[in-house]
Design an enzyme around this catalytic site. Sequence first.
Site, PDB file in Angstrom:
ATOM      1  N   LYS A  60      -1.047   5.541   8.215  1.00 46.91           N
ATOM      2  CA  LYS A  60      -0.294   5.747   6.960  1.00 46.91           C
ATOM      3  C   LYS A  60      -1.268   5.773   5.784  1.00 46.91           C
ATOM      4  CE  LYS A  60       0.897   2.301   4.578  1.00 46.91           C
ATOM      5  NZ  LYS A  60       1.361   1.074   3.932  1.00 46.91           N
ATOM      6  N   THR A  83       0.870  -1.170   0.000  1.00 45.66           N
ATOM      7  CA  THR A  83       0.000   0.000   0.000  1.00 45.66           C
ATOM      8  C   THR A  83       0.910   1.224   0.000  1.00 45.66           C
ATOM      9  OG1 THR A  83      -1.595  -1.247   1.289  1.00 45.66           O
ATOM     10  CG2 THR A  83      -1.917   1.139   1.198  1.00 45.66           C
ATOM     11  N   LYS A 105      -7.075   1.499  -3.680  1.00 42.54           N
ATOM     12  CA  LYS A 105      -6.723   0.848  -2.411  1.00 42.54           C
ATOM     13  C   LYS A 105      -6.864   1.814  -1.226  1.00 42.54           C
ATOM     14  CE  LYS A 105      -4.711  -1.654   0.773  1.00 42.54           C
ATOM     15  NZ  LYS A 105      -5.458  -2.628   1.545  1.00 42.54           N
TER      16      LYS A 105
HETATM   17  N1  LIG Z   1      -1.260  -6.435   7.418  1.00 42.89           N
HETATM   18  C1  LIG Z   1      -2.382  -6.244   6.757  1.00 42.89           C
HETATM   19  O1  LIG Z   1      -3.478  -6.542   7.240  1.00 42.89           O
HETATM   20  C2  LIG Z   1      -2.342  -5.669   5.358  1.00 42.89           C
HETATM   21  C3  LIG Z   1      -3.445  -5.862   4.519  1.00 42.89           C
HETATM   22  C4  LIG Z   1      -3.402  -5.349   3.210  1.00 42.89           C
HETATM   23  C5  LIG Z   1      -2.289  -4.627   2.787  1.00 42.89           C
HETATM   24  N2  LIG Z   1      -1.247  -4.431   3.666  1.00 42.89           N
HETATM   25  C6  LIG Z   1      -0.095  -3.660   3.165  1.00 42.89           C
HETATM   26  O2  LIG Z   1       0.883  -4.609   2.759  1.00 42.89           O
HETATM   27  C7  LIG Z   1       2.201  -4.086   2.998  1.00 42.89           C
HETATM   28  C8  LIG Z   1       2.970  -5.058   3.865  1.00 42.89           C
HETATM   29  O3  LIG Z   1       2.272  -5.211   5.082  1.00 42.89           O
HETATM   30  P1  LIG Z   1       2.711  -6.303   6.184  1.00 42.89           P
HETATM   31  O4  LIG Z   1       1.557  -6.420   7.124  1.00 42.89           O
HETATM   32  O5  LIG Z   1       3.248  -7.511   5.507  1.00 42.89           O
HETATM   33  O6  LIG Z   1       3.897  -5.514   6.901  1.00 42.89           O
HETATM   34  P2  LIG Z   1       5.030  -6.105   7.854  1.00 42.89           P
HETATM   35  O7  LIG Z   1       4.626  -7.405   8.435  1.00 42.89           O
HETATM   36  O8  LIG Z   1       5.392  -5.000   8.768  1.00 42.89           O
HETATM   37  O9  LIG Z   1       6.255  -6.391   6.834  1.00 42.89           O
HETATM   38  C9  LIG Z   1       6.924  -5.315   6.249  1.00 42.89           C
HETATM   39  C10 LIG Z   1       7.972  -5.831   5.266  1.00 42.89           C
HETATM   40  O10 LIG Z   1       8.669  -4.703   4.730  1.00 42.89           O
HETATM   41  C11 LIG Z   1      10.090  -4.879   4.968  1.00 42.89           C
HETATM   42  N3  LIG Z   1      10.718  -3.574   5.141  1.00 42.89           N
HETATM   43  C12 LIG Z   1      10.276  -2.528   5.872  1.00 42.89           C
HETATM   44  N4  LIG Z   1      11.121  -1.475   5.775  1.00 42.89           N
HETATM   45  C13 LIG Z   1      12.123  -1.884   4.958  1.00 42.89           C
HETATM   46  C14 LIG Z   1      13.287  -1.252   4.454  1.00 42.89           C
HETATM   47  N5  LIG Z   1      13.596   0.021   4.751  1.00 42.89           N
HETATM   48  N6  LIG Z   1      14.091  -1.966   3.628  1.00 42.89           N
HETATM   49  C15 LIG Z   1      13.796  -3.238   3.296  1.00 42.89           C
HETATM   50  N7  LIG Z   1      12.700  -3.903   3.742  1.00 42.89           N
HETATM   51  C16 LIG Z   1      11.868  -3.222   4.553  1.00 42.89           C
HETATM   52  C17 LIG Z   1      10.151  -5.740   6.199  1.00 42.89           C
HETATM   53  O11 LIG Z   1      11.425  -6.344   6.278  1.00 42.89           O
HETATM   54  P3  LIG Z   1      12.001  -6.836   7.711  1.00 42.89           P
HETATM   55  O12 LIG Z   1      11.381  -8.179   7.962  1.00 42.89           O
HETATM   56  O13 LIG Z   1      13.455  -6.894   7.513  1.00 42.89           O
HETATM   57  O14 LIG Z   1      11.585  -5.803   8.729  1.00 42.89           O
HETATM   58  C18 LIG Z   1       9.030  -6.731   5.904  1.00 42.89           C
HETATM   59  O15 LIG Z   1       9.432  -7.672   4.949  1.00 42.89           O
HETATM   60  C19 LIG Z   1       1.998  -2.698   3.621  1.00 42.89           C
HETATM   61  O16 LIG Z   1       2.086  -1.728   2.620  1.00 42.89           O
HETATM   62  C20 LIG Z   1       0.583  -2.774   4.197  1.00 42.89           C
HETATM   63  O17 LIG Z   1      -0.025  -1.494   4.291  1.00 42.89           O
HETATM   64  C21 LIG Z   1      -1.234  -4.956   4.912  1.00 42.89           C
END
Ligand SMILES: NC(=O)c1ccc[n+]([C@@H]2O[C@H](COP(=O)([O-])OP(=O)(O)OC[C@H]3O[C@@H](n4cnc5c(N)ncnc54)[C@H](OP(=O)(O)O)[C@@H]3O)[C@@H](O)[C@H]2O)c1
Length: 294
Positions: A240, A95, A171
């Site tokens: 965000k 997102t 989105k």
């Molecule tokens: N969670 C939900 O319910 C949901 C639903 C729909 C969409 N989304 C969207 O999907 C996306 C991912 O969400 P998530 O829930 O999977 O988040 P998450 O569990 O916090 O995972 C974030 C990912 O991004 C990586 N990352 C963050 N900062 C980084 C950087 N500076 N350099 C390299 N890698 C970095 C993290 O790596 P590390 O493991 O090394 O920290 C991890 O792989 C977001 O944009 C979110 O808004 C989330």
Amino acid sequence: MKVGVIGLGNMGENIALNLVRAGHEVTVYNRTKSKAEACVNAGAKLAQTPGDAAQGDVFLTMLSNDSAVESLVFGGADGIISRQAKQAIHVSMSTISPALSKRINDQSVEKGLSYLSAPVLGRPDVAQRGELIVMAAGKPELIEKCTPIFQAIGKKLHVVGEDPQQANVAKVAANFLISTMIESLGEAFALVTKAGVDRAKFCEMMAFDFFDSPVVQKYGKLIIDRNFDKGVFTVELQAKDTRLAADSARDLLCPMPFLSVLGDTFLSAMARGKGDLDPCAITDIIAENAGVKF
Ligand SMILES: NC(=O)c1ccc[n+]([C@@H]2O[C@H](COP(=O)([O-])OP(=O)(O)OC[C@H]3O[C@@H](n4cnc5c(N)ncnc54)[C@H](OP(=O)(O)O)[C@@H]3O)[C@@H](O)[C@H]2O)c1
């Protein structure tokens, strides 16, 4: 197909595992290498750099936010856009802002590379079941090539336009609706509670008999159960998304007064130390303002 998955957080890991299960040849990259263990055990290859994961037919990026995507895509000689194979289609699922999506698309086009935007609806449990709703935008021939990937991770693909950033606007608009639903449920629950009506009963009536909506059912139950701890989706992520919607609204000259209120509500929740809780935790503030306890 040869598929790369860059970012193995709560969403990316489940997506990668479903791609392995569907028989794709999966290569994964994650900044924190230890988090790739489940995918590697399931049969995925581990890439050492994001660029190494951008060499197959398709690769997905599923990272936290604009700054993570920006640093990996434009990170100099090792940045994805410098290393992406000519035939590889970049499918951006994070997102992120429509503005960043446009910037990646513009530079991809300039370099003769392929880029699609395909953010998703659904939390990690939905991703685990392979039932995400995918909103894609980009060239129709690219979307068609990626359809087997979308089928492996989602239950429904919606094509919302030919400009990638259109999917990012869709989105953030969808997430705005979720936020308004949480706020509205919280306010309605506070009102009925003050009148001595059982809010769980009221919630059931609304979620199943009146709206008959999975979103109202899921969020209504989270609020009734006060199940806010260490969310897999958080106040911070929702804040965000609210900022991204506000930026789009400003760019497109679209007043959204409710959105401004929600921005402050999430800010207030973060100021009270609730940033890592489920977004439904904002209903505690609504209850407090009404002088009731949920
Ligand atoms: N969670 C939900 O319910 C949901 C639903 C729909 C969409 N989304 C969207 O999907 C996306 C991912 O969400 P998530 O829930 O999977 O988040 P998450 O569990 O916090 O995972 C974030 C990912 O991004 C990586 N990352 C963050 N900062 C980084 C950087 N500076 N350099 C390299 N890698 C970095 C993290 O790596 P590390 O493991 O090394 O920290 C991890 O792989 C977001 O944009 C979110 O808004 C989330």
